[in-house]
Design an enzyme around this catalytic site. Structure first.
Site, mmCIF file in Angstrom:
data_model
loop_
_atom_site.group_PDB
_atom_site.id
_atom_site.type_symbol
_atom_site.label_atom_id
_atom_site.label_comp_id
_atom_site.label_asym_id
_atom_site.label_seq_id
_atom_site.Cartn_x
_atom_site.Cartn_y
_atom_site.Cartn_z
ATOM 1 N N ASN A 1 0.859 -1.199 0.000
ATOM 2 C CA ASN A 1 0.000 0.000 0.000
ATOM 3 C C ASN A 1 0.883 1.233 0.000
ATOM 4 O O ASN A 1 1.811 1.331 0.809
ATOM 5 C CB ASN A 1 -0.913 0.008 1.235
ATOM 6 C CG ASN A 1 -1.822 1.229 1.265
ATOM 7 O OD1 ASN A 1 -1.356 2.362 1.351
ATOM 8 N ND2 ASN A 1 -3.115 1.009 1.202
ATOM 9 N N ALA B 1 -5.024 -0.077 -2.754
ATOM 10 C CA ALA B 1 -5.477 1.257 -2.349
ATOM 11 C C ALA B 1 -6.559 1.035 -1.309
ATOM 12 O O ALA B 1 -7.486 0.245 -1.526
ATOM 13 C CB ALA B 1 -6.028 2.042 -3.535
ATOM 14 N N GLU B 2 -6.453 1.719 -0.171
ATOM 15 C CA GLU B 2 -7.320 1.394 0.961
ATOM 16 C C GLU B 2 -8.779 1.775 0.725
ATOM 17 O O GLU B 2 -9.643 1.425 1.516
ATOM 18 C CB GLU B 2 -6.780 2.033 2.254
ATOM 19 C CG GLU B 2 -6.817 3.548 2.314
ATOM 20 C CD GLU B 2 -5.545 4.183 1.767
ATOM 21 O OE1 GLU B 2 -4.850 3.527 0.954
ATOM 22 O OE2 GLU B 2 -5.263 5.342 2.132
ATOM 23 N N ASN B 3 -9.060 2.495 -0.356
ATOM 24 C CA ASN B 3 -10.463 2.762 -0.667
ATOM 25 C C ASN B 3 -11.115 1.574 -1.384
ATOM 26 O O ASN B 3 -12.279 1.646 -1.758
ATOM 27 C CB ASN B 3 -10.614 4.050 -1.496
ATOM 28 C CG ASN B 3 -9.850 3.987 -2.803
ATOM 29 O OD1 ASN B 3 -8.795 3.368 -2.899
ATOM 30 N ND2 ASN B 3 -10.378 4.625 -3.830
ATOM 31 N N GLY B 4 -10.359 0.482 -1.581
ATOM 32 C CA GLY B 4 -11.000 -0.730 -2.063
ATOM 33 C C GLY B 4 -10.523 -1.280 -3.382
ATOM 34 O O GLY B 4 -11.319 -1.801 -4.158
#
Lengths: 228, 225
Positions: B28, B51-54
């Site tokens: 990430n 990406a931590e938004n999915g």
């Protein structure tokens, strides 16, 4: 009774003063902008908002910012309170400095898990995230499996405003790409979930294997078409 | 402040960080400068970016005119996806992070302490900041690499004995790549591993608050500069 509403205004008509409202989306993606505009028009006061980013400043023009600016918000639970360059003061930070809005800052994964727990009937959970930081202030700390963890409580709301790419008239939902983000878990965590949808199809129009949010979690649907 | 060698550019730092990402790993990249790292992954490596938004499998930025309104990274940039990518909700994205399924994260920082404490979410004296996903990444990724300028705009060290800025996580950083050096967090402190071209260990030390351990210092690999 049909779940399909003609307009966003009708769908948000019973959101009253003091309500807790979750708002899906991450930056502009998956943000129910038409429902937000309708809520601003309706104008309830003293709202508590749960939302990933409340800093404004992203590319999307319509955000929870518009509710804060309209003086409708008393509390915001969020991960992003200031935008990008930390030297810029956001609308939310200004409102907090003026004592108008209370802000609860939550690490993003903890926010997601608190929302999921709220929807799943879990009261609280222990997580290693935030140990030894301001995020742990006032919280119970326990050593579990040799690691310090803090107790985090579930989050629930009166309403969730979410956005989906496709829905059938029962409220089964499909999201698209990175517009999914917080929408499926917020759909579960409220008494009344209202979905703004780009495409509405008849029952049977979505393959059961493709349903991402089963219709039991969705109370109202408003077809709005594609709005950037 | 004494002006010494030339500070490396953000792109050169990104190239140096990319060398740390070995084949077949899940990584990430934090919002901002760390996102440059994805431009410098050598061929033959199977690095998959989360990406931590999915998104698992973030590809290069979208070409102008090819943007999709529903496809962006956590920094609100229009991106593409690579072959084998998948989308997920935020809870699942953070299950990957918190659950220790990512091999590494690259984060920006305001300060890193001698013990590997990280401060990167709030400036002192401010009412509010933004955690974003930094606390989760710092606590959950198997390796935390910090990519930052060695000193502040005012020339003050960012590598300090104790962080004076609010902490993101304690004792989490394993490697620091700055615009003048590569420093490893080891059991007995901070070990200077590499200096950028034109910099001596003594010059790096002058811009660093804690005493650096100097054992075997090499120059940045030539391919980087």
């Amino acid at each position: 009774m049909s779940k399909v509403f003609e307009s966003c205004a009708e769908a948000v008509a019973d959101i009253e003063d003091g309500a807790t409202v979750m708002v899906g989306g991450f930056t502009g993606r998956g943000t129910p902008s038409q429902l937000l505009l309708a809520l601003r028009e309706k104008g309830p006061k003293n709202l508590a908002i749960v939302r990933n980013d409340a800093s404004g400043g992203w590319k999307n023009p319509i955000d929870v910012d518009i509710l804060i600016e309209a003086g409708m918000v008393r509390k915001v639970i969020t991960c992003f309170a200031v935008f990008g360059s930390p030297k810029k003061v956001s609308l939310l930070e200004r409102a907090a400095m003026d004592g108008l809005v209370e802000v609860e800052l939550v690490p993003q994964g903890t926010l997601a898990e608190r929302i999921r727990a709220g929807g799943a009937g879990i009261g609280a959970f222990y997580t290693p995230v935030g140990v030894g930081t301001e995020a742990a202030a006032g919280k119970e700390v326990r050593v579990i499996g040799g690691r310090e963890m803090i107790l985090e409580h579930a989050l629930k709301a009166d309403f969730s405003l979410i956005k989906a790419h496709r829905a059938d008239t029962l409220g089964n939902l499909v999201y698209r790409m990175s517009a999914r983000n917080f929408n499926p878990i917020m759909a579960m965590a409220s008494r009344t979930t209202i979905a703004e949808v780009e495409n509405l199809v008849d029952v049977g129009g979505i393959d059961p294997d493709e349903v991402m949010t089963p219709c039991v979690f969705v109370r109202r649907i408003v077809p709005t078409g594609k709005v950037a | 402040m004494i002006i010494m060698g030339e500070m490396m550019s953000d792109e050169i730092m990104a190239r140096r960080v990319a060398l740390e990402l070995s084949g077949d790993c899940f990584v990430n990249l934090g919002i901002g400068m760390p996102m440059l790292v994805s431009n410098h992954i050598g061929t033959g490596k199977q690095v998959m970016f989360q990406a931590e938004n999915g998104i698992l499998g973030v590809g290069p930025r979208a070409e102008p005119g090819m943007e999709d309104k529903d496809l962006g990274n956590a920094g609100d940039e229009h991106v593409t996806v690579s072959a084998g990518a998948s989308f997920m909700d935020s809870a699942t994205a953070f299950d990957m992070i918190r659950g220790g399924h990512l091999d590494a994260t690259v984060l920006g920082a305001f300060q890193v302490s001698e013990k590997g404490d990280l401060a990167n979410w709030k400036l002192p004296g401010r009412k509010l900041g933004s955690y974003g996903g930094a606390m989760d990444l710092a606590a959950g990724a198997r390796k935390v690499i910090v990519m930052m300028k060695h000193v502040t705009n005012d020339g003050l060290p960012r590598i300090v004995r104790e962080c004076s800025y609010p902490l993101t996580a304690k004792n989490c950083v394993s490697l620091i790549v700055t615009d003048i050096a590569v420093i490893k967090v080891v059991d007995d402190g901070l070990e200077l591993c590499e200096t950028a071209p034109g910099w001596t260990p003594a010059q790096v030390q002058q811009l660093t608050e804690p005493q650096l351990i100097v054992r075997n210092v090499s120059s940045w690999p030539l391919s980087v500069s």
